[in-house]
Design a protein around this motif. Sequence first.
Motif, mmCIF file in Angstrom:
data_model
loop_
_atom_site.group_PDB
_atom_site.id
_atom_site.type_symbol
_atom_site.label_atom_id
_atom_site.label_comp_id
_atom_site.label_asym_id
_atom_site.label_seq_id
_atom_site.Cartn_x
_atom_site.Cartn_y
_atom_site.Cartn_z
ATOM 1 N N LYS A 1 1.049 -0.849 -0.110
ATOM 2 C CA LYS A 1 -0.255 0.608 0.034
ATOM 3 C C LYS A 1 1.172 1.409 0.302
ATOM 4 O O LYS A 1 0.746 2.423 -0.604
ATOM 5 C CB LYS A 1 -0.660 0.151 1.331
ATOM 6 N N ARG B 1 1.321 4.226 -2.941
ATOM 7 C CA ARG B 1 1.162 5.777 -2.894
ATOM 8 C C ARG B 1 2.031 6.615 -2.914
ATOM 9 O O ARG B 1 1.665 7.156 -3.201
ATOM 10 C CB ARG B 1 0.477 5.698 -1.102
ATOM 11 N N TYR C 1 -0.589 7.273 -5.908
ATOM 12 C CA TYR C 1 -1.094 8.347 -5.494
ATOM 13 C C TYR C 1 -1.283 8.022 -3.797
ATOM 14 O O TYR C 1 -0.796 7.122 -3.126
ATOM 15 C CB TYR C 1 -3.156 7.604 -5.622
ATOM 16 N N THR C 2 -1.135 9.475 -3.806
ATOM 17 C CA THR C 2 -1.196 9.588 -2.128
ATOM 18 C C THR C 2 -2.293 11.150 -1.679
ATOM 19 O O THR C 2 -1.876 12.155 -2.415
ATOM 20 C CB THR C 2 0.116 10.035 -1.605
ATOM 21 N N SER C 3 -2.697 10.650 -0.983
ATOM 22 C CA SER C 3 -4.029 11.974 -0.671
ATOM 23 C C SER C 3 -2.965 13.087 0.332
ATOM 24 O O SER C 3 -2.172 12.775 1.185
ATOM 25 C CB SER C 3 -5.128 11.622 0.364
ATOM 26 N N GLU C 4 -3.723 14.514 0.878
ATOM 27 C CA GLU C 4 -3.633 15.343 1.155
ATOM 28 C C GLU C 4 -2.662 14.863 2.491
ATOM 29 O O GLU C 4 -1.955 14.801 3.344
ATOM 30 C CB GLU C 4 -3.908 16.654 0.929
ATOM 31 N N GLU C 5 -3.889 14.005 3.730
ATOM 32 C CA GLU C 5 -3.810 13.404 4.616
ATOM 33 C C GLU C 5 -2.310 13.244 5.086
ATOM 34 O O GLU C 5 -1.554 13.046 5.607
ATOM 35 C CB GLU C 5 -5.022 12.909 4.763
ATOM 36 N N ALA C 6 -2.293 11.255 3.949
ATOM 37 C CA ALA C 6 -1.215 10.592 3.718
ATOM 38 C C ALA C 6 0.048 11.448 3.738
ATOM 39 O O ALA C 6 0.901 11.593 4.842
ATOM 40 C CB ALA C 6 -2.140 9.739 2.849
ATOM 41 N N LYS C 7 0.204 12.542 2.935
ATOM 42 C CA LYS C 7 1.219 13.429 2.668
ATOM 43 C C LYS C 7 1.475 13.972 4.095
ATOM 44 O O LYS C 7 2.615 14.048 4.584
ATOM 45 C CB LYS C 7 1.180 14.194 1.361
ATOM 46 N N THR C 8 0.847 14.659 4.493
ATOM 47 C CA THR C 8 0.643 15.526 6.222
ATOM 48 C C THR C 8 1.586 14.417 7.426
ATOM 49 O O THR C 8 2.483 15.006 7.875
ATOM 50 C CB THR C 8 -0.080 16.441 6.243
ATOM 51 N N GLU D 1 -1.587 4.750 7.149
ATOM 52 C CA GLU D 1 -2.367 5.268 8.721
ATOM 53 C C GLU D 1 -2.121 3.828 9.515
ATOM 54 O O GLU D 1 -2.210 4.383 10.989
ATOM 55 C CB GLU D 1 -3.622 5.919 8.522
#
Length: 85
Positions: A9, A13, A17-24, A74
């Motif tokens: 996973k 990512r 693809y990485t969400s903004e939440e995951a990047k933060t 996460e």
Amino acid sequence: MINPINILKGWFRSYFYTSEEAKTLSEERLEVCRNCPFAVEKSFLKFRENEAVEEKTKACEKCGCPIIEKSLVEEEKCPANLWKK
């Protein structure tokens, strides 16, 4: 212990693809890892532009996971309990 599903996973990512939440979250975790004595350089086989390449990157000495990929998931936890989330 390495959880292969979570590492896959994380690799997905890091490449696609990485969400903004995951990047933060990843950035917060990587800040901790930069000063961690268990962060060591290690080689991993990675796929870049349709070819397999051996790439040196930071890994956790305690669990063996590549830190960048681990930090993007996460559900993953720091084996030394240094991550807040």
